[in-house]
Scaffold this active site. Structure first.
Site, PDB file in Angstrom:
ATOM      1  N   ASP A  12       1.050  -0.919   0.047  1.00 55.12           N
ATOM      2  CA  ASP A  12      -0.055   0.118   0.318  1.00 55.12           C
ATOM      3  C   ASP A  12       0.748   1.045   0.642  1.00 55.12           C
ATOM      4  O   ASP A  12       1.333   1.229   1.001  1.00 55.12           O
ATOM      5  CB  ASP A  12      -0.827  -0.195   1.221  1.00 55.12           C
ATOM      6  CG  ASP A  12      -2.015  -0.798   1.012  1.00 55.12           C
ATOM      7  OD1 ASP A  12      -2.329  -1.672   0.450  1.00 55.12           O
ATOM      8  OD2 ASP A  12      -3.012  -1.045   1.840  1.00 55.12           O
ATOM      9  N   ASN A  42      -5.356  -7.662   5.327  1.00 54.26           N
ATOM     10  CA  ASN A  42      -5.754  -7.206   6.573  1.00 54.26           C
ATOM     11  C   ASN A  42      -6.077  -7.815   7.410  1.00 54.26           C
ATOM     12  O   ASN A  42      -6.082  -8.116   8.385  1.00 54.26           O
ATOM     13  CB  ASN A  42      -6.415  -6.201   5.837  1.00 54.26           C
ATOM     14  CG  ASN A  42      -5.417  -4.618   4.923  1.00 54.26           C
ATOM     15  OD1 ASN A  42      -4.377  -4.892   5.417  1.00 54.26           O
ATOM     16  ND2 ASN A  42      -6.150  -4.005   4.427  1.00 54.26           N
ATOM     17  N   ASN A 182     -20.951  -2.788   2.692  1.00 59.74           N
ATOM     18  CA  ASN A 182     -20.933  -1.538   2.626  1.00 59.74           C
ATOM     19  C   ASN A 182     -22.445  -1.455   2.073  1.00 59.74           C
ATOM     20  O   ASN A 182     -23.067  -2.201   2.038  1.00 59.74           O
ATOM     21  CB  ASN A 182     -20.277  -0.795   3.184  1.00 59.74           C
ATOM     22  CG  ASN A 182     -19.363  -0.632   1.465  1.00 59.74           C
ATOM     23  OD1 ASN A 182     -20.429  -0.727   0.590  1.00 59.74           O
ATOM     24  ND2 ASN A 182     -18.676  -0.147   0.742  1.00 59.74           N
ATOM     25  N   GLY A 215     -20.866   3.312   8.092  1.00 56.27           N
ATOM     26  CA  GLY A 215     -19.756   4.155   8.041  1.00 56.27           C
ATOM     27  C   GLY A 215     -20.460   5.172   9.737  1.00 56.27           C
ATOM     28  O   GLY A 215     -20.717   4.160  10.449  1.00 56.27           O
ATOM     29  N   THR A 241      -9.255   4.092   5.967  1.00 52.05           N
ATOM     30  CA  THR A 241      -7.978   2.669   5.524  1.00 52.05           C
ATOM     31  C   THR A 241      -8.041   1.823   6.070  1.00 52.05           C
ATOM     32  O   THR A 241      -7.550   1.840   7.242  1.00 52.05           O
ATOM     33  CB  THR A 241      -6.894   3.257   4.480  1.00 52.05           C
ATOM     34  OG1 THR A 241      -6.966   3.922   3.764  1.00 52.05           O
ATOM     35  CG2 THR A 241      -6.348   2.085   4.252  1.00 52.05           C
ATOM     36  N   ASP A 245     -12.371  -3.693   6.539  1.00 53.84           N
ATOM     37  CA  ASP A 245     -11.442  -5.334   7.365  1.00 53.84           C
ATOM     38  C   ASP A 245     -10.879  -5.203   8.676  1.00 53.84           C
ATOM     39  O   ASP A 245     -11.647  -6.403   9.467  1.00 53.84           O
ATOM     40  CB  ASP A 245      -9.765  -4.861   6.492  1.00 53.84           C
ATOM     41  CG  ASP A 245      -9.799  -5.119   4.870  1.00 53.84           C
ATOM     42  OD1 ASP A 245     -10.836  -5.425   4.429  1.00 53.84           O
ATOM     43  OD2 ASP A 245      -9.402  -4.188   4.762  1.00 53.84           O
ATOM     44  N   GLY A 282      -2.198   5.133   8.119  1.00 51.10           N
ATOM     45  CA  GLY A 282      -1.474   4.178   6.834  1.00 51.10           C
ATOM     46  C   GLY A 282      -3.241   2.583   7.305  1.00 51.10           C
ATOM     47  O   GLY A 282      -4.069   2.913   7.572  1.00 51.10           O
TER      48      GLY A 282
END
Length: 298
Positions: A12, A42, A182, A215, A241, A245, A282
């Protein structure tokens, strides 16, 4: 009990930008991070940090980035299979992190595509009835279907996180015990704008349990007993990010450790864990540590 995460590994690279570029435009940005990523990696890393016996079936290339990815994986409590790299470049994800904390991702699938169904079938020889197979949306429809069909033949529990989503994934829903999507993915696969109608359509298509993440609005769990809503944890957003996961892996780990079907308690724990990821910058470096996860899963 083991969880076989069948998916991808990527390097990434994160760039900070003011806003997403329009077609034909040129913008300035700053490279802020390089980290281990890929939805498969992940989810496998977080599951293993939760104390779940985890096998990551994913391909790396025979380049320097592949060697770097393998070294990173070896620092975690999980097993990477197959042992040998593929004759290709390791996959890369370009993450565009906007000033408002949202992001857009571009991911290559060269190494993931090089992992054949025969490779995967060989690794699943170690599985036993009751083990779990978890997939994301990085494979072709045909490969994804073949893996879930094989898992069903072996008596394994199937978990699907169809991201990136494909319209044809709707055909695979009868093969899925737990679906995690989602809101946009639910609407697309459920063929409805209303989120409840879409989620119920997923169940009607044959899914055992469906979890829809919303969300800042939290999440929903749908099964034969009804709909359960769970609020999100308040957090100052730094980088989204890997939040999805984190949510999926902790939710699944919580259920497996309790040896019980999903409940609101599992979604609450997942929300707490994902709030940690969102509050950091990150990918791998933003995930909750093993110590943090042990506290959440108490």
């Amino acid at each position: 009990m083991q969880v076989f995460v069948i998916g991808n590994i990527s390097v990434d690279e994160t760039y900070l930008i003011n806003d997403l570029p329009q077609k034909g435009s040129s913008i300035h940005g700053a490279k802020t991070h390089q980290d281990l990523g890929g939805k498969g990696a992940n989810q496998a890393i977080i599951l293993s940090r939760c104390g779940i016996n985890t096998i990551l079936i994913a391909a790396i290339g025979n380049d320097n980035q592949g060697h770097w990815c393998k070294e990173k994986i070896e620092q975690e409590r999980l097993t990477l299979r197959p042992n040998s790299p593929r004759d290709c470049r390791t996959d890369t994800s370009l993450i565009l992190n906007c000033a408002d904390g949202d992001n857009a991702n571009i991911t290559t699938t060269t190494a993931a595509d090089a992992l054949s169904i025969n490779d995967i079938e060989q690794e699943l020889l170690l599985s036993k009835p009751g083990d779990v197979v978890l997939q994301q949306g990085n494979f072709s429809h045909q490969k994804t279907e073949a893996i879930f069909s094989l898992a069903r033949q072996k008596g394994l529990t199937t978990v699907f996180n169809p991201s990136p989503v494909k319209d044809t994934f709707a055909e695979l829903l009868p093969l899925i015990d737990i679906l995690v999507v989602n809101q946009l993915e639910a609407q697309r696969l459920g063929h409805a704008d209303d989120i409840l109608l879409a989620a119920h359509a997923l169940l009607n298509a044959g899914v055992g349990q469906a979890v829809v993440t919303l969300g800042a609005e939290g999440s929903m769990l749908l099964n034969a007993t009804g709909v359960t809503r769970v609020a999100a944890e308040p957090v100052s957003v730094k980088d989204t990010t890997g939040a999805g996961d984190t949510f999926l892996a902790v939710m699944l780990a919580s259920s497996l450790l309790r040896q019980s079907p999903l409940t609101a308690a599992d979604l609450h724990r997942a929300a707490r864990a994902s709030s940690i990821t969102i509050g950091r910058t990150g990918t791998l470096s933003a995930f909750p540590t093993q110590i943090e996860l042990v506290q959440i899963l108490k």
